[in-house]
Scaffold this active site. Structure first.
Site, mmCIF file in Angstrom:
data_model
loop_
_atom_site.group_PDB
_atom_site.id
_atom_site.type_symbol
_atom_site.label_atom_id
_atom_site.label_comp_id
_atom_site.label_asym_id
_atom_site.label_seq_id
_atom_site.Cartn_x
_atom_site.Cartn_y
_atom_site.Cartn_z
ATOM 1 N N LYS A 184 -12.103 11.106 -3.568
ATOM 2 C CA LYS A 184 -11.601 11.662 -4.824
ATOM 3 C C LYS A 184 -12.671 12.519 -5.521
ATOM 4 C CE LYS A 184 -7.577 10.103 -4.174
ATOM 5 N NZ LYS A 184 -7.038 8.761 -4.220
HETATM 6 C C1 LIG Z 1 -5.912 7.685 -3.823
HETATM 7 C C2 LIG Z 1 -4.614 7.517 -4.502
HETATM 8 C C3 LIG Z 1 -4.252 6.313 -5.109
HETATM 9 C C4 LIG Z 1 -4.991 5.029 -4.897
HETATM 10 O O1 LIG Z 1 -6.283 5.051 -5.324
HETATM 11 P P1 LIG Z 1 -7.224 3.785 -4.992
HETATM 12 O O2 LIG Z 1 -8.376 3.979 -5.940
HETATM 13 O O3 LIG Z 1 -7.608 3.927 -3.560
HETATM 14 O O4 LIG Z 1 -6.453 2.567 -5.262
HETATM 15 C C5 LIG Z 1 -3.093 6.259 -5.871
HETATM 16 N N1 LIG Z 1 -2.306 7.343 -6.004
HETATM 17 C C6 LIG Z 1 -2.601 8.509 -5.406
HETATM 18 C C7 LIG Z 1 -1.684 9.674 -5.627
HETATM 19 C C8 LIG Z 1 -3.745 8.630 -4.618
HETATM 20 O O5 LIG Z 1 -4.001 9.778 -3.988
#
Ligand SMILES: *Cc1c(COP(=O)(O)O)cnc(C)c1O
Length: 380
Positions: A184
């Site tokens: 991210k």
């Molecule tokens: C990455 C992601 C998540 C989950 O994030 P985590 O921190 O891994 O739980 C939720 N929604 C979307 C759209 C994502 O891309």
């Protein structure tokens, strides 16, 4: 001579966070402590919220947001099928039923008219997703939610830096969940953050994030804290560590500078890929909004050629991702809720055609050329 492989995702980890992690390890305080508190304070300020709760994933933040807005068995929660598993899995975890609403095939976003048609007397909340980092059009969605007395819970996993109509993501919906997963825009390895309009919601989420223990339990993490606490409800183990927060503090400092790089990268990709026959790129963003530029997708006109494109990229040393296969077509959702192909044509259109290219601030000019040349070569 073969050139080095351009991986799909590469975190931007620099010396300040490495030194801060080492300092945490040397401090003897590696769990939830002063750095988590500082990260929450600074993150809340960044998104324009009064307070923030650091947790160990965006999934945890979404789960807590639903529970603290009263979602439970017999409720329905509206969401999008064009998302990662966790946006809908957390609805299932509360005992509620996920109700998918189709997205605009150009943007992949939910909009108010589609949501309105799916609202029933059982609807308790709407989980929106700012797909790729592009914010939904929240005006009509919030108006609709207010009229029906339901909560808008924003999955901003892609959209930490985004704005909608001049308002920062994190100060728009009833609750907003952020992800600090490895790929991210802001990463802590694993991690997440929750903000909410109502301080009582965030206070309950804080309690649920640490086993449902009374506030004195958090004081255990300070030098003046007492060892005594009470269990007030059966909570979860969702707290973030100071090791992770140490990374986050420095990632947050660079977030806006990195977004400027992402914006320039996005323009460079657009220039090289606009008009390439066989693909389409994303539409421009509303000038009143700010797109967080998390992913750079292309849509392949002929879905039958997508796998070949991905193989071709690989042969040229370029990684790729798919965000996402429409969620209702996964075995669990088909089997448990009876979803079938053809129900959400907008999401299925994207799901069959989308390819995400490597896209991060540390890409070099020659890597941008190699990525975009490999795409052009395939379609020439
Ligand atoms: C990455 C992601 C998540 C989950 O994030 P985590 O921190 O891994 O739980 C939720 N929604 C979307 C759209 C994502 O891309």
């Amino acid at each position: 001579m073969t050139q080095p492989f351009i991986v799909f995702g590469r975190p931007d980890i620099q010396e300040p966070e490495i030194e801060e992690v080492v300092a945490v390890l040397r401090s003897g305080w590696i769990g939830t402590g002063p750095r988590v508190a500082e990260f929450e304070r600074r993150f809340a300020k960044y998104v324009g919220a009064g307070d923030a709760l650091a947790v160990n994933s965006c999934t945890a933040a979404l789960h807590l947001a639903l529970l603290c807005h009263g979602v439970g068995p017999d409720d329905e929660v509206i969401t999008t099928p064009m998302t990662f598993a966790s946006s809908a899995n957390v609805i299932v975890h509360t005992g509620a039923t996920p109700v998918f609403v189709d997205v605009d095939p150009r943007t992949g976003l939910l909009s108010a008219p589609g949501i309105a048609a799916a609202i029933t007397s059982k609807t308790r909340a709407i989980v929106t997703v700012d797909y790729h980092g592009r914010p939904c059009n929240y005006g009509p969605i919030l108006e609709l939610a207010d009229r029906h007395g339901i909560a808008v819970i924003e999955d901003a996993a892609h959209a930490t830096e985004a704005w909608w109509h001049g308002r920062k993501v994190g100060s728009i919906a009833h609750a907003t969940a952020f992800s600090f997963y490895a790929t991210k825009n802001l990463t802590t390895g694993e991690g997440g953050m929750l903000v909410a309009r109502d301080p009582a919601v965030l206070a309950r989420a804080r309690r649920l994030s640490l086993h449902g223990l009374s506030a004195d339990a958090w004081a255990r993490y300070t030098s003046t804290g007492r060892a005594r606490y009470e269990v007030l409800e059966a909570g979860f183990k969702y707290n973030l560590t100071d090791i992770a927060a140490a990374i986050g503090l420095h990632q947050l400092e660079r977030l806006d500078a990195n977004l400027e790089i992402r914006e320039r990268l996005s323009m460079a990709f657009d220039e090289r890929l606009t008009g390439v026959p066989g693909i389409h790129i994303s539409p421009p963003v509303d000038p009143a909004d700010r797109h967080a530029r998390h992913l750079y997708p292309v849509l392949v006109d002929d879905p039958g050629r997508r796998e070949d494109l991905i193989d071709h990229l690989k042969s040229r040393g370029v990684g790729a991702g798919i965000h996402f296969t429409a969620l209702h077509l996964h075995p669990f959702y088909r089997d448990r809720f009876g979803f079938r192909e053809g129900e959400f044509p907008g999401a299925e259109w994207i799901g069959a055609r989308t390819v995400s290219l490597p896209f991060y601030p540390t890409l070099t000019a020659s890597e941008i050329d190699r990525i975009t040349d490999a795409v052009r070569e395939f379609f020439s």
